[in-house]
Design a protein around this motif. Structure first.
Motif, PDB file in Angstrom:
ATOM      1  N   THR A 129       0.842  -1.079   0.092  1.00  0.00           N
ATOM      2  CA  THR A 129       0.017   0.008  -0.063  1.00  0.00           C
ATOM      3  C   THR A 129       0.966   1.540   0.310  1.00  0.00           C
ATOM      4  O   THR A 129       0.636   2.350  -0.773  1.00  0.00           O
ATOM      5  N   THR A 133       1.125   3.982  -2.734  1.00  0.00           N
ATOM      6  CA  THR A 133       0.845   5.288  -2.586  1.00  0.00           C
ATOM      7  C   THR A 133       2.017   6.183  -3.211  1.00  0.00           C
ATOM      8  O   THR A 133       1.650   7.214  -3.663  1.00  0.00           O
ATOM      9  N   SER A 154      -6.881   8.019  -1.978  1.00  0.00           N
ATOM     10  CA  SER A 154      -8.026   7.245  -2.427  1.00  0.00           C
ATOM     11  C   SER A 154      -7.460   6.019  -3.298  1.00  0.00           C
ATOM     12  O   SER A 154      -7.795   4.910  -3.129  1.00  0.00           O
ATOM     13  N   SER A 156      -4.519   4.553  -2.401  1.00  0.00           N
ATOM     14  CA  SER A 156      -3.966   3.688  -1.419  1.00  0.00           C
ATOM     15  C   SER A 156      -5.139   2.712  -0.888  1.00  0.00           C
ATOM     16  O   SER A 156      -4.865   1.615  -0.453  1.00  0.00           O
ATOM     17  N   THR A 157      -5.991   3.702  -0.414  1.00  0.00           N
ATOM     18  CA  THR A 157      -7.142   2.885   0.406  1.00  0.00           C
ATOM     19  C   THR A 157      -7.956   1.836  -0.573  1.00  0.00           C
ATOM     20  O   THR A 157      -8.262   0.761   0.011  1.00  0.00           O
ATOM     21  N   SER A 158      -7.947   2.356  -1.868  1.00  0.00           N
ATOM     22  CA  SER A 158      -8.620   1.300  -2.638  1.00  0.00           C
ATOM     23  C   SER A 158      -7.869  -0.042  -2.855  1.00  0.00           C
ATOM     24  O   SER A 158      -8.524  -0.984  -3.047  1.00  0.00           O
ATOM     25  N   ALA A 175     -11.835  -0.737   4.974  1.00  0.00           N
ATOM     26  CA  ALA A 175     -10.985  -0.015   4.045  1.00  0.00           C
ATOM     27  C   ALA A 175     -11.702   0.605   3.094  1.00  0.00           C
ATOM     28  O   ALA A 175     -11.279   1.674   2.797  1.00  0.00           O
ATOM     29  N   THR A 178     -13.130   3.694   4.605  1.00  0.00           N
ATOM     30  CA  THR A 178     -12.092   4.793   4.568  1.00  0.00           C
ATOM     31  C   THR A 178     -12.056   5.315   3.244  1.00  0.00           C
ATOM     32  O   THR A 178     -11.992   6.574   3.149  1.00  0.00           O
ATOM     33  N   ASN A 179     -11.798   4.718   2.237  1.00  0.00           N
ATOM     34  CA  ASN A 179     -12.008   5.171   0.782  1.00  0.00           C
ATOM     35  C   ASN A 179     -13.109   5.759   0.812  1.00  0.00           C
ATOM     36  O   ASN A 179     -13.070   6.932  -0.181  1.00  0.00           O
TER      37      ASN A 179
END
Length: 228
Positions: A129, A133, A154, A156-158, A175, A178-179
């Motif tokens: 991740t 990012t 967005s 990284s969370t995806s 996760a 968060t996204n």
């Protein structure tokens, strides 16, 4: 017919009704033109509803949503979102569908067996991740992507959400939640420039509520499957 209706609980039917009411009301009150945005939202909600039940139909519908959302993101030059959903979420949704379908629970193929991520794999997820990012920060910067920082976050969370979905971990829902928060920020900024994007903002607000329920339901599924 009765059996199909009973597939969703009373609370889930209420969540479905609330989700679609919010989407349609916002669209017809503030947009009413771009039906492709509406189509994307309808598919996305359906994908989340089935994913919350651990049904492989969820990631299957997410494949279609990834394509539609990628097109919408391109229209506002959110290249990170476009690359993320078309280049990452789409193929990982194919992987997730195969993984969910290959590991049915005691209920059969209508519900996948809940998996788990343990030990060193969490470190692997954190490393991958972080790498994604950093890489996309420079890629999106080179593309002059609007709202660079939230757009990068967005991605990284995806990535983390897609990975955990394919691993059948209940934490995929957190996760994605968060996204959703990041995407609400992104599309709120877009809405300030074009009110037509309000329906997309509301879409991800509804997604957030559904993803939080998904986490709750997957934890419940996990306990039931372990007991059986």
């Amino acid at each position: 017919m009765k059996q199909k209706l009973c597939y969703f609980s009373l609370f889930e039917w209420g969540l479905i009704l609330f989700s679609y009411t919010a989407i349609f009301l916002t669209f017809f009150l503030f947009d009413g033109k771009d039906y492709f945005n509406l189509f994307s939202s309808v598919i996305g909600i359906a994908a989340l509803i089935f994913s919350a039940k651990g049904n492989p139909t969820g990631p299957l519908l997410m494949i279609l949503f990834s394509i539609a959302y990628g097109i919408i993101s391109y229209s506002f030059s959110y290249y990170g979102e476009m690359i993320t959903y078309v280049g990452m979420s789409l193929p990982m949704s194919v992987w997730a569908f195969a993984a969910w379908f290959r590991h049915p629970s005691d209920k059969g193929h209508s519900e996948t067996a809940v998996g788990a991520v343990r030990g060193r794999e969490w470190w692997l997820i954190a490393f991958l991740t972080a790498a994604v990012t950093l890489l996309f920060y420079f890629i999106l910067g080179a593309l002059d992507t609007p709202n660079l920082i939230p757009s990068t976050f967005s991605v990284s969370t995806s990535f983390a959400a897609c990975y955990l979905t394919a691993r059948r971990s209940p934490y995929f829902a957190l996760a994605y939640a968060t996204n959703d928060v990041v995407l609400i920020v992104l599309w709120t900024l877009a809405t300030l420039e074009n009110i037509g994007y309000l329906s997309v903002t509301v879409c991800f607000t509804v997604f957030l509520i559904n993803d939080l329920y998904s986490f709750f339901n997957w934890r419940r599924m996990s306990k039931r499957q372990k007991a059986n």
